[in-house]
Write an enzyme that holds these catalytic residues in place. Structure first.
Site, PDB file in Angstrom:
ATOM      1  N   HIS A  87       0.795  -1.238   0.000  1.00  0.00           N
ATOM      2  CA  HIS A  87       0.000   0.000   0.000  1.00  0.00           C
ATOM      3  C   HIS A  87       0.824   1.283   0.000  1.00  0.00           C
ATOM      4  CE1 HIS A  87      -3.433  -2.476   0.264  1.00  0.00           C
ATOM      5  NE2 HIS A  87      -3.621  -2.516   1.569  1.00  0.00           N
ATOM      6  N   GLU A 124     -11.592  -3.724  -2.719  1.00  0.00           N
ATOM      7  CA  GLU A 124     -10.594  -2.799  -3.258  1.00  0.00           C
ATOM      8  C   GLU A 124     -10.372  -3.087  -4.737  1.00  0.00           C
ATOM      9  OE1 GLU A 124      -7.057  -3.455  -0.697  1.00  0.00           O
ATOM     10  OE2 GLU A 124      -8.510  -4.374   0.619  1.00  0.00           O
ATOM     11  N   HIS A 135      -9.685   2.188   0.405  1.00  0.00           N
ATOM     12  CA  HIS A 135      -9.624   1.099   1.382  1.00  0.00           C
ATOM     13  C   HIS A 135     -10.705   1.212   2.452  1.00  0.00           C
ATOM     14  CE1 HIS A 135      -7.726  -2.117   3.631  1.00  0.00           C
ATOM     15  NE2 HIS A 135      -6.757  -2.194   2.741  1.00  0.00           N
TER      16      HIS A 135
HETATM   17  C1  BGC Z   1      -4.506  -6.329   2.421  1.00  0.00           C
HETATM   18  C2  BGC Z   1      -4.425  -7.044   3.756  1.00  0.00           C
HETATM   19  C3  BGC Z   1      -4.049  -6.036   4.791  1.00  0.00           C
HETATM   20  C4  BGC Z   1      -5.080  -4.941   4.785  1.00  0.00           C
HETATM   21  C5  BGC Z   1      -4.798  -3.859   5.777  1.00  0.00           C
HETATM   22  C6  BGC Z   1      -5.554  -5.269   2.530  1.00  0.00           C
HETATM   23  O1  BGC Z   1      -5.657  -4.578   1.329  1.00  0.00           O
HETATM   24  O2  BGC Z   1      -4.778  -7.212   1.379  1.00  0.00           O
HETATM   25  O3  BGC Z   1      -3.493  -8.073   3.729  1.00  0.00           O
HETATM   26  O4  BGC Z   1      -3.973  -6.628   6.062  1.00  0.00           O
HETATM   27  O5  BGC Z   1      -5.154  -4.360   3.519  1.00  0.00           O
HETATM   28  O6  BGC Z   1      -3.499  -3.491   5.759  1.00  0.00           O
END
Ligand code: BGC
Length: 365
Positions: free
Chosen positions: A119, A329, A193
């Site tokens: 991310h 997402e 998110h």
């Molecule tokens: C990921 C997860 C992660 C979450 C929060 C999601 O997009 O796929 O693995 O724990 O985001 O960080």
């Protein structure tokens, strides 16, 4: 238009704003409260472009908040907040070992998730203070967020000019429009998110029904990097081609579910990239709320809040336990910069990164 005195719904869509606090850097964070003409309300803060609250009607017409988050800025500034409601960039999801190569230059990114980059890094787009302004939208209200990510920020090449518009429609829809340009070849994969809970946090998401418009998903290794295989969902717990309870198969004995502690995988959308198509649908029977997701992206990461563990307490004192929220997402595939068979996430100077996702909120009686 005549004023109906029996309703407390606003006659006109509008946006108001107020301070949401100050960052340690001294920067002011503003909260924008967007209201459509049905009374649906969405609050967005400039920090991370975070959607801090979003209301949707249940079958009795009651508008309640259906996203996870915090009452104040301090909540969002805590360590380990898992991207509640935030904009994600420059690269949503994972890049293996935080490395990729473009035109024989290797770029190194922060390793912030079990040996990989997740991310956008240590200070991704979820942790920067965006500029915001209201923009014209005839059928509702719209807020435009912009951010210039400097060449080298978090290890990524190119000055990336980013613009994200949140458009809240009077038809209870939220369209998110992403745009970016660069002055040097780079990679981009933007997403949002939000953790949805259509019961308005009255129960976890295991009772939600879900459909994902995908015949294949991307199996991952133990560090959640795709192996490169596009695996048919048929005959596996990953089959959501028909509406199915999120909790129906989540505890099956299955190596992929073990790796993700549940669903934390990218589904390959049947309709592919380019034009807006149905990606997923969710339905929560007690409230009657429905959510449909349309996207121009080729994939969707479905994450069932597996790593929430009760250590965070959110709005109104709600404790966020495992599976309190469902993330949908929309995105390109994880680790695309290292997997040439995946649709490309490269962006060249002179090109425009464009992506759209629409969330449609409704009810089923
Ligand atoms: C990921 C997860 C992660 C979450 C929060 C999601 O997009 O796929 O693995 O724990 O985001 O960080």
């Amino acid at each position: 238009m005549a004023c109906n005195s029996t309703t407390d719904q606003p006659q006109n869509a509008n946006i108001t704003s107020k301070s949401f606090g100050t960052l340690p850097s001294g920067e002011e964070v503003t909260q924008y409260i967007m209201t459509n003409n049905q009374g649906m309300e969405m609050s967005v803060i400039t920090y991370g472009g975070i959607i801090t609250s979003l209301t949707a009607p249940d079958k009795a017409g009651k508008y309640e908040d259906i996203v996870l988050g915090f009452d104040n800025l301090e909540g969002y500034l805590q360590d380990g907040v898992p991207y509640f409601g935030a904009l994600i960039g420059r690269y949503g999801n994972r890049i293996a070992k935080g490395k990729f190569t473009l035109d024989s230059t290797e770029y190194e990114l922060a390793i912030n998730n079990i040996g990989n980059h997740l991310h956008g890094g240590l200070k991704g787009f979820d942790k920067v203070n965006w500029s915001a302004k209201e923009v014209e939208y005839a059928d509702g209200v719209a807020l435009e967020l912009t951010y210039l990510s400097a060449d080298g920020e978090e290890g990524y090449p190119g000055n990336l000019e980013t613009k994200v518009t949140y458009q809240l429609g009077n038809d209870n829809t939220l369209l998110i429009d992403y745009m970016a340009t660069t002055d040097k070849k780079t990679v981009v994969n933007l997403t949002q998110h939000s953790y949805f809970n259509l019961s308005a946090m009255k129960e976890d998401v295991l009772n939600h029904q879900l459909m994902v418009n995908a015949d294949h998903f991307l199996p991952v290794d133990s560090t959640l990097i795709p192996t490169g295989e596009l695996r048919p969902v048929e005959g596996t717990p990953f089959n959501f081609t028909e509406m199915k309870k999120v909790g129906a198969d989540v505890n099956q004995e299955n190596q992929q579910l073990t790796y993700g502690l549940g669903y934390d995988h990218c589904w390959v959308l049947n309709e592919g990239a380019g034009k807006m198509d149905l990606a997923a649908k969710a339905y929560e029977p007690n409230s009657g709320r429905t959510l449909e997701v349309y996207t121009s992206e080729p994939a969707i990461q479905v994450y069932t809040g597996n790593f929430l563990d009760g250590t965070l307490t959110g709005k109104g004192g709600t404790v966020y336990n495992k599976r309190t929220g469902l993330c949908l997402e929309t995105q390109h595939f994880p680790d695309s910069p290292n997997q040439p068979e995946f649709p490309s996430t490269e962006l060249n100077p002179g090109e425009k990164y464009e992506s759209q996702t629409k969330f449609v909120f409704g009810i089923r009686e």
